[in-house]
Motif scaffolding. Sequence first.
Motif, PDB file in Angstrom:
ATOM      1  N   GLN A 135      -3.897 -20.418  -4.397  1.00 40.63           N
ATOM      2  CA  GLN A 135      -3.682 -21.718  -3.755  1.00 40.63           C
ATOM      3  C   GLN A 135      -3.394 -22.796  -4.784  1.00 40.63           C
ATOM      4  O   GLN A 135      -2.523 -23.645  -4.582  1.00 40.63           O
ATOM      5  N   LYS A 136      -4.113 -22.788  -5.897  1.00 40.09           N
ATOM      6  CA  LYS A 136      -3.886 -23.782  -6.948  1.00 40.09           C
ATOM      7  C   LYS A 136      -2.475 -23.643  -7.519  1.00 40.09           C
ATOM      8  O   LYS A 136      -1.801 -24.654  -7.774  1.00 40.09           O
ATOM      9  N   GLU A 154      -2.558 -26.158   5.954  1.00 42.08           N
ATOM     10  CA  GLU A 154      -3.943 -25.921   5.529  1.00 42.08           C
ATOM     11  C   GLU A 154      -4.024 -25.764   4.003  1.00 42.08           C
ATOM     12  O   GLU A 154      -4.544 -24.772   3.481  1.00 42.08           O
ATOM     13  N   ALA A 156      -5.788 -27.036   1.543  1.00 39.46           N
ATOM     14  CA  ALA A 156      -7.043 -27.062   0.785  1.00 39.46           C
ATOM     15  C   ALA A 156      -8.011 -25.968   1.214  1.00 39.46           C
ATOM     16  O   ALA A 156      -9.162 -25.953   0.771  1.00 39.46           O
ATOM     17  N   LEU A 159      -9.700 -23.927  -1.713  1.00 36.83           N
ATOM     18  CA  LEU A 159     -10.032 -24.651  -2.935  1.00 36.83           C
ATOM     19  C   LEU A 159     -11.529 -24.921  -3.037  1.00 36.83           C
ATOM     20  O   LEU A 159     -12.196 -25.201  -2.041  1.00 36.83           O
ATOM     21  N   ASP A 160     -12.042 -24.859  -4.261  1.00 36.27           N
ATOM     22  CA  ASP A 160     -13.423 -25.251  -4.504  1.00 36.27           C
ATOM     23  C   ASP A 160     -13.522 -26.775  -4.394  1.00 36.27           C
ATOM     24  O   ASP A 160     -12.496 -27.470  -4.429  1.00 36.27           O
ATOM     25  N   PRO A 161     -14.724 -27.321  -4.226  1.00 36.01           N
ATOM     26  CA  PRO A 161     -14.863 -28.768  -3.997  1.00 36.01           C
ATOM     27  C   PRO A 161     -14.193 -29.643  -5.052  1.00 36.01           C
ATOM     28  O   PRO A 161     -13.565 -30.649  -4.721  1.00 36.01           O
ATOM     29  N   ARG A 164     -10.464 -29.417  -4.673  1.00 38.82           N
ATOM     30  CA  ARG A 164     -10.090 -30.099  -3.434  1.00 38.82           C
ATOM     31  C   ARG A 164      -9.950 -31.611  -3.665  1.00 38.82           C
ATOM     32  O   ARG A 164      -8.991 -32.239  -3.216  1.00 38.82           O
ATOM     33  N   LYS A 165     -10.927 -32.187  -4.383  1.00 39.28           N
ATOM     34  CA  LYS A 165     -10.867 -33.619  -4.685  1.00 39.28           C
ATOM     35  C   LYS A 165      -9.640 -33.946  -5.534  1.00 39.28           C
ATOM     36  O   LYS A 165      -8.925 -34.928  -5.271  1.00 39.28           O
ATOM     37  N   PHE A 167      -6.877 -32.251  -5.757  1.00 41.09           N
ATOM     38  CA  PHE A 167      -5.679 -32.051  -4.944  1.00 41.09           C
ATOM     39  C   PHE A 167      -5.352 -33.305  -4.137  1.00 41.09           C
ATOM     40  O   PHE A 167      -4.207 -33.773  -4.127  1.00 41.09           O
ATOM     41  N   SER A 184      -3.877 -29.572   9.095  1.00 37.49           N
ATOM     42  CA  SER A 184      -5.257 -29.416   8.656  1.00 37.49           C
ATOM     43  C   SER A 184      -6.194 -29.375   9.848  1.00 37.49           C
ATOM     44  O   SER A 184      -5.963 -30.023  10.869  1.00 37.49           O
ATOM     45  N   GLU A 189     -10.651 -35.080   5.926  1.00 39.44           N
ATOM     46  CA  GLU A 189     -10.221 -34.922   4.537  1.00 39.44           C
ATOM     47  C   GLU A 189      -8.961 -35.728   4.232  1.00 39.44           C
ATOM     48  O   GLU A 189      -8.812 -36.268   3.138  1.00 39.44           O
TER      49      GLU A 189
END
Length: 285
Positions: A135-136, A154, A156, A159-161, A164-165, A167, A184, A189
Amino acid sequence: MIQISHLAKTFRRVRVLDGIDLNIGLGERIALIGSNGAGKTTLIRCLLGEYTHDGQIAIAGLDPRKNRTAVLGNIGFVPQLPPPLKMPVGQLIDFSASLCGTAPQRIHAVARRLGLDVDAIATRQFVRLSGGMKQKLLIAIALGRDARVLVMDEPAANLDPEARKIFFDLLAERLADATMLISSHRLDEVSALVNRVIEMDMGKIVLDDKVADNATLTSRLACRIALRRFEPAFAKAIDGWNFTSRDNDRVWQGEIAGPDRLRFLGIISRYTALIADLSLTENAG
């Protein structure tokens, strides 16, 4: 920027998109919401020129089905499900950069901000990466270029927290120069990014709301619904919103987040004839 007229798509006699009419202007940032099966991903695939369909689509005046190369050159896309590519990561980045006329280093830079060390995985096949790494990388490929349209399904989800921030910080940096369509399930978010919310249900657009640039999407709303009579289908529809009922399940009360108000209203709008009274009151900070 994007014009959609009478768009319809059928799979095996099932109408997945049913007469979509939509105009999206340059700089609009849209949250595309709706339950699974509502037609969101099919709409996105049609925008990318992947499906034949009835009706017309134009992106910057071009039909994405007939002019795929030209149209995709101006779109940054992040799919809901990563493709099963066996291409090594380094080769995938170079190939993607060449297609959209950007420098591979720009993709590397975005990936590093997301916490992905591309050099360490350059020889690994994309398909063998973890879900989060895929995803990254897909986000880095989409944002590491000067795309005028960003389409994200969709984005994020894996993604880890921290990523995600970052992104959403990256998206915020593109507010002035890109049209965004973000599918989403978590409207909260993207609420700080979007200025329009579109909800789909059963292949149709059931809500289309422009969002003012104020704090309403970050508020919480107290909701009270009075029914003319108890209806099990209504109780099932409102299940999961943490509402409580009284008076033999004829009065329901609860609280909803501001970003979810449109989705909530879209759900209960199916029971208009049943509702005797409805109030939404913004709670004081």
